[in-house]
Design an enzyme around this catalytic site. Sequence first.
Site, PDB file in Angstrom:
ATOM      1  CD  GLU A  62      -3.125   0.814   2.041  1.00  0.00           C
ATOM      2  OE1 GLU A  62      -4.028   0.169   1.466  1.00  0.00           O
ATOM      3  OE2 GLU A  62      -3.187   1.163   3.235  1.00  0.00           O
ATOM      4  CE  LYS A  64      -1.911   3.236   5.739  1.00  0.00           C
ATOM      5  NZ  LYS A  64      -2.800   2.354   6.547  1.00  0.00           N
ATOM      6  CE  LYS A 124      -7.457  -0.610   1.422  1.00  0.00           C
ATOM      7  NZ  LYS A 124      -6.526  -0.056   2.336  1.00  0.00           N
ATOM      8  CD  GLU A 173     -11.750  -3.182   4.610  1.00  0.00           C
ATOM      9  OE1 GLU A 173     -10.831  -2.919   3.808  1.00  0.00           O
ATOM     10  OE2 GLU A 173     -12.099  -2.404   5.523  1.00  0.00           O
ATOM     11  CG  ASN A 194      -9.559  -3.388   7.958  1.00  0.00           C
ATOM     12  OD1 ASN A 194      -8.471  -3.529   8.535  1.00  0.00           O
ATOM     13  ND2 ASN A 194      -9.989  -2.224   7.529  1.00  0.00           N
ATOM     14  CD  GLU A 224      -8.569  -5.555   3.673  1.00  0.00           C
ATOM     15  OE1 GLU A 224      -9.104  -5.881   2.618  1.00  0.00           O
ATOM     16  OE2 GLU A 224      -8.983  -4.603   4.379  1.00  0.00           O
ATOM     17  CB  SER A 225      -5.284  -3.366   9.082  1.00  0.00           C
ATOM     18  OG  SER A 225      -6.030  -2.764   8.057  1.00  0.00           O
TER      19      SER A 225
HETATM   20  O1  LIG Z   1      -1.204   0.278   7.385  1.00  0.00           O
HETATM   21  P1  LIG Z   1      -1.667  -1.090   7.717  1.00  0.00           P
HETATM   22  O2  LIG Z   1      -2.006  -1.299   9.170  1.00  0.00           O
HETATM   23  O3  LIG Z   1      -0.709  -2.151   7.203  1.00  0.00           O
HETATM   24  O4  LIG Z   1      -3.061  -1.314   6.924  1.00  0.00           O
HETATM   25  C1  LIG Z   1      -3.138  -1.308   5.499  1.00  0.00           C
HETATM   26  C2  LIG Z   1      -4.588  -1.407   5.041  1.00  0.00           C
HETATM   27  O5  LIG Z   1      -5.113  -2.635   5.466  1.00  0.00           O
HETATM   28  C3  LIG Z   1      -5.429  -0.261   5.579  1.00  0.00           C
HETATM   29  O6  LIG Z   1      -4.898   0.921   5.084  1.00  0.00           O
HETATM   30  C4  LIG Z   1      -6.897  -0.373   5.212  1.00  0.00           C
HETATM   31  C5  LIG Z   1      -7.635  -1.510   5.136  1.00  0.00           C
HETATM   32  N1  LIG Z   1      -8.902  -1.237   4.783  1.00  0.00           N
HETATM   33  C6  LIG Z   1      -9.038   0.089   4.636  1.00  0.00           C
HETATM   34  C7  LIG Z   1     -10.150   0.847   4.253  1.00  0.00           C
HETATM   35  C8  LIG Z   1      -9.967   2.191   4.138  1.00  0.00           C
HETATM   36  C9  LIG Z   1      -8.753   2.800   4.416  1.00  0.00           C
HETATM   37  C10 LIG Z   1      -7.640   2.047   4.770  1.00  0.00           C
HETATM   38  C11 LIG Z   1      -7.785   0.698   4.886  1.00  0.00           C
END
Ligand SMILES: O=P(O)(O)OC[C@@H](O)[C@@H](O)c1c[nH]c2ccccc12
Length: 265
Positions: A62, A64, A124, A173, A194, A224-225
């Site tokens: 990603e 960001k 995104k 998601e 997520n 994710e995340s």
């Molecule tokens: O920075 P991280 O913790 O690795 O997460 C990335 C991504 O999963 C996260 O930006 C994200 C997952 N779903 C979203 C929906 C909207 C905005 C952002 C996201």
Amino acid sequence: METPTVLRKIVARKFEEIREREQKVNRDQLLQIIKDNNDTPRGFVNGMEQKVAQGHAAVIAEIKKASPSKGVIREDFYPGEIARSYARGGAACLSVLTDVDFFQGSNEYLQQVRLEVDLPVIRKDFIVDEYQVFEARAIGADCILLIVACLQPERLKALNELAMELGMDVLVEVHNAEELETALQLPNRLIGINNRNLHNFEVTLDTTFDLLQSIPDDRMVVTESGINTIDDIAAMRGHNVNAFLVGEAFMRADDPGHRLMEMFN
Ligand SMILES: O=P(O)(O)OC[C@@H](O)[C@@H](O)c1c[nH]c2ccccc12
């Protein structure tokens, strides 16, 4: 009235943003842009499947700059350079934040990135209207994110179908069992879990481990995340989760693609 969580604030602002954008470029004009671009979407699901078939993790890397939970994550932010670094590091696909007001993203970043590398790119953003699906394809997106928590099931289905008609893939998601049930009504191959709760920003990898059991084998789970360490990755792969969406851990490194390689090889 329900408390305005972060997600609700973002979605409320999205509807305004869409109205503002539509004043400048209407739907017919977007369709014309798509036609004039004459661009074929790059297979996003395909890119993921190829990596997994080769026995590798499929990483969506990603791009960001900032987020509402973390503030500015990366100061020196050159999306084209980051994209090249990710490509060198072995990413399967790229994710570009296009939300302006909460993530300091932009459509231009996605356009730059797509010119810079051959990898498939997901837009995104918080998609709540057809306009944004057309816009995604007009700026070159190969895939869109649809967040079940922001959408009524009928709307989710309609947006999903529109994306497919435009030749894009969709990452659906979810964050809990109810949303997962809704997502599984769709035929999509990719299900994103997520680990971050978008209402309060709490992160736990147990979100993925808990929901995993209810997902049939013909889907590809993207965790994710909150994937920050080699141990996180090992734990996921131990549960046969082989697809990852990672942002912050890469974005905080001087060379994001090198960090990807270190974490995943
Ligand atoms: O920075 P991280 O913790 O690795 O997460 C990335 C991504 O999963 C996260 O930006 C994200 C997952 N779903 C979203 C929906 C909207 C905005 C952002 C996201």
